[in-house]
Enzyme design. Sequence first.
Site, short mmCIF file in Angstrom:
data_model
loop_
_atom_site.label_atom_id
_atom_site.label_comp_id
_atom_site.label_asym_id
_atom_site.label_seq_id
_atom_site.Cartn_x
_atom_site.Cartn_y
_atom_site.Cartn_z
CB CYS A 185 -46.36 29.92 24.45
SG CYS A 185 -44.94 29.70 23.37
CD GLU A 193 -46.97 26.10 21.58
OE1 GLU A 193 -47.39 27.28 21.57
OE2 GLU A 193 -46.01 25.73 22.25
#
Length: 492
Positions: A298, A260
Site C-alpha cells: 500500500c 487499512e
Amino acid sequence: MTSNGAASGTEAAPYGFWLAGREAAGKETFEVTSPWDGSLVGRVGVPTEEQVEQAVAAAAAVRDAFAATPAHVRAAALDHVSRRLAERTEEIAALITAENGKPLKWARGEVGRAVSVFRFAAEEARRFNGGDLQRLDTDPGGVGRLALTRRFTRGPVLGIAPFNFPLNLVAHKVAPAIAVGAPIILKPAPATPLSALLLGELLAETEGLPEGAWSVLPVPNDRMPALVEDPRLPVISFTGSDTVGHRIQDSVPRKHVTLELGGNAAAVVLADWSSEEDLEWAATRIATFANYQAGQSCISVQRVIADAAVYDALAEKVVTKVRAQATGDPGDPATDVGPLVSEAAAERVADWIADAVAKGAKLLTGGDRDGASVAPTVLADLPADAVLANAEAFGPVLSLHRVNGADEAFAAVNDSRFGLQTGVFTHDLQLAFKAHRVLEVGGVIVGDAPSYRADQMPYGGVKDSGHGREGVRFAMDDYTYERVLVLTGLDL
C-alpha cells in the site's frame, strides 16, 4: 500442524486450521499454488459453517475470562511466539515465498518484522492499562473526588488479513489482540493462508491462553459477510482494498471498524535535494520501493513528484536503477522483483500500463508481462485520465511528474483520493514541517521513500486509505475503550 509436502514433491495430508486454539480439519479442501510456476504449495482444509460457529461461540464465551488473564501470562505467550518465529525464520520465509511469490530476501525481512511485532506486543502487554488519575476538585462540586480512567476490551475481534504480507499483517491483527486480552478470529487471505496457519501452530505451543482466545479460519471470501455481520464480533480490523473495506464499513455502521486500505504513494523530491549523493540515494530508494513486493504494498512508490530543478537528473537515475532490479525466481536470494500474486493481477497491471501509453504517457522502461510477472516499469507524462493516475497500481510501476516548487508538489500529492504515506526528500526543516502540516496523509517520511514503516509506529491513512491505526500500541487502543471510575469522599 499437519502440513502438506506438495511443494517439495511429496504427498501429505492437508493443512489443518485452528479452532479455538486446537487443530481441526474440514470436510473440503482448497489448493494453494505458487504464483511463480503454478506448482502446488499445499492443500488447506475449509472450516464448515458449524466449525465457524464453534469458533465464534468460543470467542464470545471467553471474552471476560481472557480480559481478566494476568498480563504476565499474555506477555509470556507473545514472547514465546516471537522467539519461535526467530528460530524458524528460514522455514517460514521459504513458505512465504512459495505461497506469495515474494522474493526470499524480502520474505526473510517480513519474518524479522513479525518477530518484532510479537516482542513489542509482549512489552506493551506488561505496561498497558496502568490507569490515568485526574483530580476533579478543580470545581467546588468535585471536592473529594478523583477519576481513574482505564481501558477495557471492546470484545472479540474479527481480523481480516491481506495476501501481500501473509505473516506480518496477520501479526498486526493477532499480537495486539492477545496483548489486551481480546479474543480474535483471524481470517487469512485465501491465496496465502499457510503463513497464518503456521503462526497458529506457534500460538498452540503457548501456555495460559484460555480456549477460544484465538482461531485461524481460512474461510472463502464469499463467507466473510456472515462473520462481519455477526453481533458477537463487535470489532473488525480489515486490511485490503478500499472497495471491500468500504463495503464492510457500510454493512455494519454500529461496529468499531478499523480500515487499512489502499494508497497511491508519492515520493516528493524538492529542489534542495540536488547533490549527486542526494539524487543517488533518492533514486535508489525510489527504484527499490516501487518494486520490492512486485509493487504489492500500500505504500509502494507509485508517483515521483520532482521539482523541475532536479527532475531530469533524477529521472535518468531512477530509470537506470529500475532497469537494474533483478527479476526472476523468488526463491533465488539475488532476486529483487518476483511475480505478482496471480496472473490475473499481472494482466490488470499490464492493461493499466497499456491504457496509460495509449492516452499519451511515455514508457521509459518495462511494461512487458510474462505470466504473473510484470517488468519493473517507469512512465512519464502520465495523463490525468489514465487509470494509473487515480487508482492504486499494486504492481511494479511508477510515474514521474515535474513540478515547480514545494507548494505545487504538495498540491500534487493531495490531488488523490488516497492518503496513506508520502516521502519527502528535503534538507529544509521548515519544508519538512510544512509537509507534515499540509499533506493529507497518515504519515510523512522525510529523507526517504514513503514505503518506510516501523512496526511500533502508528500506521494508517485518511480519505480512501481508511481510518484507525496499526502499530502495536495503537491497535491496542483501537481494540479497547476508556472507562472512568470516580471515587468520592477522598481526603486529597
